[in-house]
Motif scaffolding. Structure first.
Motif, short mmCIF file in Angstrom:
data_model
loop_
_atom_site.label_atom_id
_atom_site.label_comp_id
_atom_site.label_asym_id
_atom_site.label_seq_id
_atom_site.Cartn_x
_atom_site.Cartn_y
_atom_site.Cartn_z
N MET A 1 -128.81 -18.12 28.16
CA MET A 1 -128.15 -19.09 27.50
C MET A 1 -126.80 -18.80 28.37
O MET A 1 -126.31 -18.22 28.63
N SER A 2 -126.08 -20.32 28.47
CA SER A 2 -125.17 -20.47 28.92
C SER A 2 -123.84 -20.61 27.90
O SER A 2 -124.13 -20.76 26.45
N LEU A 3 -122.87 -20.90 28.51
CA LEU A 3 -121.63 -20.66 27.63
C LEU A 3 -121.52 -22.35 26.98
O LEU A 3 -121.80 -23.14 27.68
N PRO A 4 -120.97 -22.49 25.69
CA PRO A 4 -120.68 -23.79 25.19
C PRO A 4 -120.20 -24.76 26.27
O PRO A 4 -119.17 -24.20 26.76
N ASP A 5 -120.51 -25.77 26.00
CA ASP A 5 -119.81 -27.03 26.99
C ASP A 5 -118.26 -27.07 26.48
O ASP A 5 -118.04 -27.62 25.55
N PRO A 6 -117.12 -26.81 27.19
CA PRO A 6 -115.89 -26.87 26.72
C PRO A 6 -115.48 -28.31 26.56
O PRO A 6 -114.68 -28.59 25.77
N LEU A 7 -116.07 -29.37 27.42
CA LEU A 7 -115.70 -30.60 26.98
C LEU A 7 -116.24 -31.23 26.01
O LEU A 7 -115.55 -32.35 25.42
N THR A 8 -117.24 -30.81 25.35
CA THR A 8 -117.75 -31.46 24.10
C THR A 8 -117.74 -30.42 22.90
O THR A 8 -118.27 -30.43 22.05
N SER A 9 -116.75 -29.45 23.06
CA SER A 9 -116.48 -28.51 22.00
C SER A 9 -115.05 -28.68 21.61
O SER A 9 -114.29 -29.25 22.30
N ARG A 10 -114.59 -28.05 20.30
CA ARG A 10 -113.47 -28.03 19.99
C ARG A 10 -113.35 -26.81 19.20
O ARG A 10 -113.91 -26.02 18.52
N ALA A 11 -111.79 -26.38 19.13
CA ALA A 11 -111.27 -25.23 18.47
C ALA A 11 -110.20 -25.51 17.53
O ALA A 11 -109.39 -26.32 18.02
N VAL A 12 -110.07 -25.27 16.36
CA VAL A 12 -109.09 -25.23 15.36
C VAL A 12 -108.42 -24.04 14.77
O VAL A 12 -109.36 -23.18 14.30
N GLU A 74 -115.29 -34.82 16.49
CA GLU A 74 -115.41 -34.98 18.00
C GLU A 74 -116.11 -33.82 18.60
O GLU A 74 -116.80 -33.95 19.56
N ALA A 75 -116.32 -32.79 18.03
CA ALA A 75 -117.33 -31.65 18.32
C ALA A 75 -118.83 -32.20 18.52
O ALA A 75 -119.20 -32.23 17.43
N LYS A 76 -119.37 -31.94 19.44
CA LYS A 76 -120.74 -32.04 19.76
C LYS A 76 -121.66 -30.84 20.05
O LYS A 76 -122.85 -30.47 19.83
N ASP A 77 -120.88 -29.93 20.92
CA ASP A 77 -121.69 -28.59 21.39
C ASP A 77 -121.16 -27.72 20.19
O ASP A 77 -122.25 -26.97 19.23
N THR A 78 -119.93 -27.21 20.20
CA THR A 78 -119.42 -25.95 19.39
C THR A 78 -118.41 -26.20 18.76
O THR A 78 -117.44 -26.88 19.24
N LEU A 79 -118.21 -25.97 17.55
CA LEU A 79 -116.96 -26.01 16.64
C LEU A 79 -116.57 -24.71 16.12
O LEU A 79 -117.38 -24.09 15.69
N ILE A 80 -115.15 -24.27 16.67
CA ILE A 80 -114.62 -23.07 16.24
C ILE A 80 -113.48 -23.48 15.19
O ILE A 80 -112.57 -24.04 15.41
N VAL A 81 -113.68 -22.60 14.07
CA VAL A 81 -112.51 -22.69 13.05
C VAL A 81 -112.08 -21.23 12.70
O VAL A 81 -112.88 -20.49 12.34
N TYR A 82 -110.80 -20.99 13.09
CA TYR A 82 -110.18 -19.63 12.65
C TYR A 82 -108.95 -19.87 11.46
O TYR A 82 -108.26 -20.77 11.87
N PHE A 83 -108.80 -18.94 10.62
CA PHE A 83 -107.85 -18.93 9.67
C PHE A 83 -107.37 -17.51 9.65
O PHE A 83 -108.08 -16.27 9.47
N ALA A 84 -106.13 -17.25 9.79
CA ALA A 84 -105.44 -16.12 9.66
C ALA A 84 -104.39 -16.18 8.65
O ALA A 84 -103.40 -17.07 8.65
N GLY A 85 -104.18 -15.23 7.62
CA GLY A 85 -103.06 -15.37 6.48
C GLY A 85 -103.64 -14.70 5.33
O GLY A 85 -104.70 -14.04 5.18
N HIS A 86 -102.73 -15.05 4.34
CA HIS A 86 -103.27 -14.44 2.97
C HIS A 86 -104.32 -15.16 2.31
O HIS A 86 -104.49 -16.64 2.46
N GLY A 87 -105.25 -14.46 1.93
CA GLY A 87 -106.49 -15.11 1.27
C GLY A 87 -106.41 -14.69 -0.30
O GLY A 87 -106.02 -13.88 -0.63
N LEU A 88 -106.63 -15.81 -1.15
CA LEU A 88 -106.61 -15.61 -2.48
C LEU A 88 -107.70 -15.66 -3.40
O LEU A 88 -108.64 -16.59 -3.02
N MET A 89 -107.93 -15.01 -4.29
CA MET A 89 -109.18 -15.08 -5.34
C MET A 89 -108.82 -15.85 -6.45
O MET A 89 -107.95 -15.13 -6.96
N HIS A 90 -109.66 -16.92 -6.83
CA HIS A 90 -109.81 -17.49 -8.02
C HIS A 90 -109.73 -16.36 -9.11
O HIS A 90 -110.85 -15.74 -9.11
#
Length: 552
Positions: A1-12, A74-90
């Motif tokens: 398996m190859s790496l995700p295509d960087p041109l059709t992938s997005r990271a937030v 915009e993402a067609k191959d891979t979408l990365i979503v990262y969050f860091a900070g405080h997490g709260l529980m209802h």
């Protein structure tokens, strides 16, 4: 398996390090910077900078979610979503909330429910989705009853079908590494990606990275991360393994932007030297790169085409094809389907920089007396067609030098008109347009598009529209900067008109060049010089379907 295509992938990459009502987490800012840099490293993955969005200290739901929405669109191959900070529980439902700058543990409505993020991910057409949640709690007593492991509960609440999910929940602030360079969990990920993992394959899969991070955190007595996966997402390769022996032989096959160690103005004796340095890989072709991979990587300007024009920081570059190999004369029309030409057209869409190399056969004002010179990064700003010097039609591309701090080669500047300070804006190197003319035209049409009559309005009643010169005021078109050479359009029709996907007849009918059918009649409240719309038509006769597909 190859790496995700960087041109059709997005990271937030989203992170909150400063809070009004919660403890600050300064390490989060370092997390964002380090991860963004690593994802863009060419020997790890090579995600283009414009495909990696960093959202630091969001103050509202819109500030956090709008970039995520854009990426999932915009993402067609891979979408990365990262969050860091405080997490709260209802306190009642035990749902996960992601804290914003002004979030408050007793006012949960000031945070973003993870369900909001999850719903956007579900709408994404990306083949693979990766979610990394490095959340801490301001306290575990937020209504958590029973003996359930809180990290397990967070992982369950954050599931998304077709996604590989990593979660890290800390029982106290030190577990997040608030006083360290990075937070604990992200710090482990950064270390493994940056250094690689010995005795592992050339490509590091998500599960391999996660398991090594989990074992390391467990050995340090820190909370154990959780994961969720579906559809074999565990085997998605994320980056190349720097600890693998093959990395010593790794060569980037496609690379946009500057080459490390090669300065603007460097001279090369021949094409082989350019190839060996990675500046321009083909030994014969003047255009390197393909449309499928994002556009042209580099071009050579060496006087091979009679229609080339070199103004230093602006180059009018003639496309490839149609020349007699023996005489060098143009005997056939050039085609937008030629791989080199298609690559340059794609560069307009992607905005990726193009390395420009000048050969000794070019304009002697800017070209070296012998060999080849690397002359920096340019962007492909425009393209058109015209009858070539030898008769057949050629494609031409306008390339403008990017300001990367290197010395520029500049011809005498062309000013579109003399303007007082504060009323002009630079629309191309050395070319200025009158801001007041654009404002007057927009007001005349009440910001409505002359093609579709659409009015774009945002909350508060603010309207916006775009203006475009029918005949460009920059080299080589040299159209006038006045309203007889301007249109008021919505952004969609501005781009379609600019690149020739729509044209205007002398009776002001708007024609879709993909099928030749009329679109509408141009709304007219000001005089338009027909010579300019004729010029525009004559310079956009090829490649309309290809460009329309790209714009849509």
């Amino acid at each position: 398996m190859s790496l995700p295509d960087p041109l059709t992938s997005r990271a937030v990459l989203i992170g909150t390090s400063e809070y009004t009502h919660l403890d600050s987490l300064p390490a989060v800012a370092n997390n964002l910077q380090a991860l963004s840099n690593l994802l863009q490293q060419s020997d790890l993955w090579g995600l283009p900078a414009e495909h990696c969005t960093v959202v630091h200290n969001p103050t509202s739901v819109n500030a956090m979610m709008d970039p995520l929405w854009q990426a999932r669109e915009e993402a067609k191959d891979t979408l990365i979503v990262y969050f860091a900070g405080h997490g709260l529980m209802h306190s009642m439902e035990s749902d996960l909330y992601l804290a914003l700058v002004d979030s408050h543990k007793d006012r949960i409505y000031r945070a973003v429910a993870y369900d909001t993020v999850r719903n956007e991910l579900r709408e994404s057409l990306a083949q693979r989705k990766i979610v990394i949640l490095d959340c801490c709690y301001s306290g575990l007593a937020l209504g958590l009853l029973g003996t359930d492991d809180p990290t397990e509960r967070v992982a369950n609440s954050a599931r998304v079908t077709g996604t590989y999910l990593m979660t890290a929940t800390a029982e106290n602030r030190p577990a997040l590494g608030g006083l360290d360079t990075y937070t604990a969990f992200t710090g482990e990920l950064i270390h493994l990606i940056r250094e690689g993992i010995p005795d592992q394959p050339e490509l590091l899969e998500l599960d391999t990275i996660f398991k090594h991070a989990r074992e390391s955190l467990r050995d340090k007595g820190l909370p154990t991360p959780q994961k969720r996966e579906s559809n074999l997402a565990a085997h998605i390769p994320l980056v190349r393994n720097r600890a693998h022996k093959s990395q010593k032989r790794f060569e980037v096959k496609e690379f946009y932007g500057p080459i490390e160690g090669i300065r603007t103005g460097t001279i090369f004796d021949n094409r082989r030297a350019l190839h060996d340095a990675g500046v321009h890989r083909p030994l014969q072709a003047g255009i390197c790169g393909t449309a499928d991979r994002g556009g042209a990587e580099s071009i050579v300007v060496s006087g091979g085409y009679k229609d080339d024009e070199d103004y230093g920081d602006v180059i009018i570059y003639t496309g490839h094809g149609g020349r007699d190999p023996n005489t060098g004369e143009q005997t056939k029309d050039q085609s937008a389907d030629d791989p080199g030409n298609a690559a340059l057209i794609k560069s307009i869409m992607t905005g990726l920089p193009v390395r420009v190399i000048r050969g000794s056969g070019g304009n002697n004002r800017f070209s070296p007396p012998a060999g080849y010179s690397y002359d920096g990064l340019f962007r492909v700003a425009d393209y058109w067609t015209k009858p070539g010097t030898d008769g057949p039609t050629v494609l031409q591309f306008r390339l403008e030098q990017l300001d990367d701090g290197s010395p520029k080669k500049t011809a005498e500047l062309h000013l579109s008109r003399k303007l007082p300070p504060g009323r002009r804006e630079e629309v191309a190197p050395g070319v200025y347009a009158d801001r007041l003319l654009a404002l007057e035209l927009k007001q005349l049409y009440n910001h409505a598009c002359q093609v579709c009559d659409t009015v774009l309005e945002v909350p508060g009643g603010l309207r916006f529209a775009a203006t475009v010169h029918i005949r460009g005021i920059e080299q080589p078109h040299l159209g006038p900067d006045d309203k007889s050479n301007m249109l008021c359009l919505c952004p969609n029709h501005r781009d379609l008109f600019k690149y020739g996907a729509i044209t205007i007849e002398d009776d002001f009918s708007v024609i879709d060049q993909t099928d030749g059918e009329p679109v509408s009649k141009l709304t007219l409240k000001h005089n338009i010089d027909r010579n300019h719309i004729q010029y525009h038509r004559q310079h956009h006769t090829l490649g309309h379907r290809k460009l329309r597909d790209e714009l849509n």
